[in-house]
Design a protein around this motif. Sequence first.
Motif, PDB file in Angstrom:
ATOM      1  N   PHE A  88       0.836  -1.196   0.000  1.00 51.63           N
ATOM      2  CA  PHE A  88       0.000   0.000   0.000  1.00 51.63           C
ATOM      3  C   PHE A  88       0.878   1.256   0.000  1.00 51.63           C
ATOM      4  N   ARG A  89       0.253   2.404  -0.155  1.00 51.32           N
ATOM      5  CA  ARG A  89       0.988   3.645   0.062  1.00 51.32           C
ATOM      6  C   ARG A  89       1.451   3.678   1.528  1.00 51.32           C
ATOM      7  N   PRO A 127       9.368   4.522   1.084  1.00 47.71           N
ATOM      8  CA  PRO A 127       8.594   4.811   2.298  1.00 47.71           C
ATOM      9  C   PRO A 127       8.649   6.253   2.762  1.00 47.71           C
ATOM     10  N   ASP A 128       9.550   7.069   2.211  1.00 49.51           N
ATOM     11  CA  ASP A 128       9.655   8.458   2.633  1.00 49.51           C
ATOM     12  C   ASP A 128      10.107   9.289   1.441  1.00 49.51           C
ATOM     13  N   GLY A 129      10.198  10.610   1.668  1.00 53.30           N
ATOM     14  CA  GLY A 129      10.580  11.491   0.580  1.00 53.30           C
ATOM     15  C   GLY A 129       9.394  12.250   0.024  1.00 53.30           C
ATOM     16  N   PRO A 130       9.643  13.209  -0.864  1.00 55.81           N
ATOM     17  CA  PRO A 130       8.566  14.085  -1.345  1.00 55.81           C
ATOM     18  C   PRO A 130       7.492  13.381  -2.154  1.00 55.81           C
ATOM     19  N   THR A 180      11.335  -1.680  -0.583  1.00 59.63           N
ATOM     20  CA  THR A 180      11.770  -1.417  -1.941  1.00 59.63           C
ATOM     21  C   THR A 180      10.623  -0.723  -2.659  1.00 59.63           C
ATOM     22  N   SER A 181      10.873  -0.296  -3.873  1.00 57.38           N
ATOM     23  CA  SER A 181       9.831   0.398  -4.630  1.00 57.38           C
ATOM     24  C   SER A 181      10.057   0.173  -6.108  1.00 57.38           C
TER      25      SER A 181
END
Length: 401
Positions: free
Chosen positions: A101-102, A133-136, A202-203
């Motif tokens: 999920f987001r 999981p983080d960042g803009p 991961t993404s």
Amino acid sequence: MTQPSTKPLSGIRIVDFTRFFAGPYCAQLLGDLGADVVKVELPVTGDPLRTQGPPFFADNGITWYATNRNKRSITLDLQAESGRAVARDLCLKADVVLENFRPSVMTRLGLDYASLSAQAPRLVYASISGFGPDGPDAEQGAFDLTIQALGGYMSITGESTGAPIKLGTSAFDMLAGMNCQTAIIAALLQRATTGRGQHVTTSLLESEVAFLANAALEYLITGTEPLKWGSEHAQQVPYKAFRTADGWAVIGAGFQKFYAAFCAILSRDDLVTDPRYSTMAVRVTNRDELYAILDAEVLKFTTIDIIASLERARVPCARVNNMREVFDLAQVKHRGLRIELDHPSYGTVPTLGPAARYSQFDITAGWTAPPQLGEHTTEILSEWLGYPSERIEALRSAQIV
């Protein structure tokens, strides 16, 4: 035959909250290795891939079958407090929780790593997202198509004068799933030493950018944007797909001995001595002129004839096969890359064989067909959680499961 109990992940329990492609593909790979994968799905509708189509088979979209073998399905309404309580019970019994999920969703549901690991410090918690999981951009959603564009792959894929092209499969969904599988196994291995689990992430974006490899380094080192080459090679000529009299063949004859043999087959030895084409470097510089000549020569041959001649000369080559031709290949059959799985309700469905084999166990032993929606709900609640039948029936009556 080696029994499934000898597989390296036998006894590992995984709660799989994932849907669509990347996460389910990761969970499937873990199930292949013997893990007990419980797929949590919405009541009534299930994973959206079940309804993606046509084509359909046994009321599910085809892509569903590509990502969900070796799992058990339980339905659970996570919007209801009682459903979240059941989900938490499952997680606390698991070795691995997998979600895609987001980043804010599992926290809102009370099923985030911090909440669960406080009670289950050995838990390995794995998250796949679009951007990390983080960042803009962490809360942005992503599909494989959008990531292929954003992460640069479409800028280097396609013919040099053509439009940007998406790769033919959801490649970075699968790559993210493979990266997550590796990370989970690494975390389980470290847990065996430390006794503690951890959160691995991961993404799609990270998987794609890491996969840019030499194309990225070309830019980072030289400052030059890599070009689209189609089937060609930036530093080798000839090296591409050639049209034949009746189809297509790829020929990789960039190195000198291969080039000389290729020209001999075409009865064009003059191209070996011609100073415009005599070395790899000048062939790269003069590729368009050389390809105009070679394209016309190869077009005189049928695919089978040019391939036979090139193979005798040991020049790297292959016909461009469609799916039927792939699964008719003797080597594909020999390596068992098509497998039939039987389901008691909907019958036989094909699946793809594994990409890696092992000398100490048969990875395909005990493989099961993708489950029907909620097929194992009662079984899991009873087996994993020890819920009595009365509680299970109450959950079912309330449409929680």
